[in-house]
Design a protein around this motif. Structure first.
Motif, short mmCIF file in Angstrom:
data_model
loop_
_atom_site.label_atom_id
_atom_site.label_comp_id
_atom_site.label_asym_id
_atom_site.label_seq_id
_atom_site.Cartn_x
_atom_site.Cartn_y
_atom_site.Cartn_z
N LYS A 1 0.83 -1.21 0.00
CA LYS A 1 0.00 0.00 0.00
C LYS A 1 0.87 1.26 0.00
CE LYS A 1 -4.12 -1.95 2.20
NZ LYS A 1 -5.01 -1.92 3.39
N VAL A 2 2.00 1.21 0.70
CA VAL A 2 2.92 2.35 0.68
C VAL A 2 3.49 2.54 -0.72
CG1 VAL A 2 5.15 3.16 1.54
CG2 VAL A 2 3.48 2.21 3.13
N MET A 3 3.84 1.43 -1.39
CA MET A 3 4.34 1.53 -2.76
C MET A 3 3.30 2.15 -3.68
SD MET A 3 6.33 -2.10 -3.33
CE MET A 3 7.83 -2.51 -2.41
N ARG A 4 2.03 1.79 -3.50
CA ARG A 4 0.98 2.37 -4.32
C ARG A 4 0.84 3.87 -4.06
NH1 ARG A 4 -1.53 -1.96 -6.66
NH2 ARG A 4 -1.75 -3.88 -5.44
N GLY B 1 -4.13 -4.30 -8.76
CA GLY B 1 -3.48 -5.27 -9.62
C GLY B 1 -2.14 -5.73 -9.08
N ARG B 2 -1.56 -6.71 -9.76
CA ARG B 2 -0.30 -7.31 -9.30
C ARG B 2 0.91 -6.80 -10.06
NH1 ARG B 2 -1.06 -13.71 -8.91
NH2 ARG B 2 0.95 -13.44 -7.89
#
Length: 451
Positions: A360-363, A372-373
């Protein structure tokens, strides 16, 4: 007639005290469990009928999504009643075992559906290793684990093949080769074809151990090679990328769990600076951190290895800040408690929740799309640590070849070859290596031959 003997009605309060929920949550949980107790007191037992009556009563007061988010409290309370001997079994766990499910949540969702019996029947999963080859495959997995292999991935392959055989009973009298051919034709993807090749090798070798008169069959290695060529390259985060992730982690919105932003921040710090896997982050105990010596101990992880990792002074300072915040949040201070502590259930974060939060932090940082993956994985922080470390060695004049064996030990690898897999050739790394060759190796090409 009460479903359990509690004339003083003290069991719920004792359960809330033992569970150590946050003080602000206890009134809601107490009201929720009291409503469950009121229905239970009108039934002779805590069983399926009692659950149906309680759910019907609650559906009139709560919206279904909110109700399904709260039933985990009832699950824990039922388990508590079993532990103290007031009921014989958790009826939700009974249904889960009957339909061979891994979690209780699908059972609750089925019970709240218009036709619970049909919904439960649709959830039924085949019994593990219940096919005609089930005993053979189960014994093989047990044998390999007795020999010291974790054998998790291979066991999943065998279980998928076992479910396929149970869904196709007409193959019960067929040969192993025919079963594998049908299984390979079930899905057209390259990954499935490669998995079938590996599975065939496993089963034919296992059969050969039992009957040496049947030699192992040679399989075509092409599907595995095609999958290997298509394997996604890891995303290498730059130090600036990592700093951006840390800034996002610090400001992560979490009004109900004030410690969570600091927890995620510290997870990212250790995932990158110490190259820890998600399972190693989740498995850290408070006693594994030694702030005096500036080390952390990683116990019995992959390959059953334990290692003690020295940390940079800045990382130790961040760990000290987190531990202070953790103490102020009311986390347990015994050395065996989880370092990354969850305020809501007074327990450690699981590997899945660690991966979910960092993702979630990366998003939020813009490195992955909103869903998505696709995009970077949490494990790519470990890849980035290796590449950026080698890049720093190049820039400081250190020969990376002299340090790789130390890096391999730090990463917890069995040998240096496992570490080489993590070395992704980036443009910066290629430039530094080329410059090193220009300074050291290129003059050798221009030397005049001696007479």
């Amino acid at each position: 007639m009460s479903a359990w003997h509690d004339p003083e009605r003290t069991v719920i309060d004792a359960f809330l005290e033992i569970s150590q929920f946050r003080p602000g949550s206890r009134p809601t949980y107490r009201w929720f469990l009291r409503s469950f107790e009121d229905v239970a007191r009108r039934h002779p037992a805590v069983d399926r009928q009692m659950l149906d009556a309680w759910l019907k009563a609650m559906e009139k007061r709560w919206r279904l999504p909110t109700l399904l988010n709260q039933v985990c409290i009832v699950d824990r309370f039922l388990d508590h009643l079993v532990e103290i001997g007031l009921i014989t079994d958790n009826p939700v766990a009974v249904l889960r075992r009957r339909y061979n499910l891994k979690q209780n949540k699908p059972v609750w969702r089925a019970l709240t559906s218009p036709n619970p019996d049909e919904a439960l029947a649709a959830l039924r999963r085949p019994a593990p290793f219940g096919s005609v080859l089930g005993d053979f495959m189960r014994e093989h997995v047990a044998l390999m684990r007795r020999r010291g292999y974790q054998y998790e991935t291979q066991a999943h392959w065998l279980l998928r093949f076992d479910r396929f055989l149970q869904a196709n009973p007409e193959l019960a009298e067929a040969s192993l080769e025919t079963m594998l051919e049908r299984w390979a034709a079930a899905k057209p993807t390259r990954n499935h074809a490669a998995e079938c090749q590996k599975l065939g090798r496993i089963l034919t070798k296992a059969r050969f151990r039992l009957d040496p008169s049947i030699p192992p069959k040679r399989f075509n290695p092409r599907p595995e090679r095609e999958v290997a060529r298509e394997h996604r390259r890891p995303h290498i985060f730059s130090p600036a990328d990592v700093r951006r992730m840390l800034d996002v982690a610090r400001t992560y919105p979490s009004p109900d769990a004030p410690l969570r932003p600091m927890t995620i921040y510290t997870m990212v710090v250790l995932a990158y600076c110490a190259g820890l896997r998600r399972g190693e982050l989740a498995g850290l105990d408070l006693g594994d951190v030694d702030l005096q010596s500036g080390t952390i101990t990683i116990r019995e992880t992959k390959f059953y290895k334990t290692r003690i990792l020295p940390l940079n002074a800045s990382v130790v300072a961040e760990l000290r800040n987190y531990i202070d915040e953790r103490r102020c949040a009311g986390a347990p201070q015994n050395p065996q408690s989880g370092l990354f502590w969850h305020e809501h259930f007074n327990d450690r974060y699981t590997p899945v929740s660690v991966s979910t939060m960092i993702t979630k932090v990366m998003r939020r940082a813009g490195f992955k799309p909103p869903s998505g993956r696709t995009g970077p994985r949490v494990h790519d922080l470990r890849h980035s640590m290796v590449v950026n470390r080698i890049l720093q060695w190049y820039r400081s004049g250190v020969n990376p070849q002299d340090k790789l064996r130390f890096l391999s030990t730090y990463m917890g690898h069995r040998d240096i070859h496992s570490t080489l897999v993590y070395i992704t050739v980036t443009q910066d790394l290629l430039q530094e290596a080329s410059e090193r060759f220009r300074v050291v190796g290129a003059p050798c090409l221009t030397m005049e031959a001696r007479p």
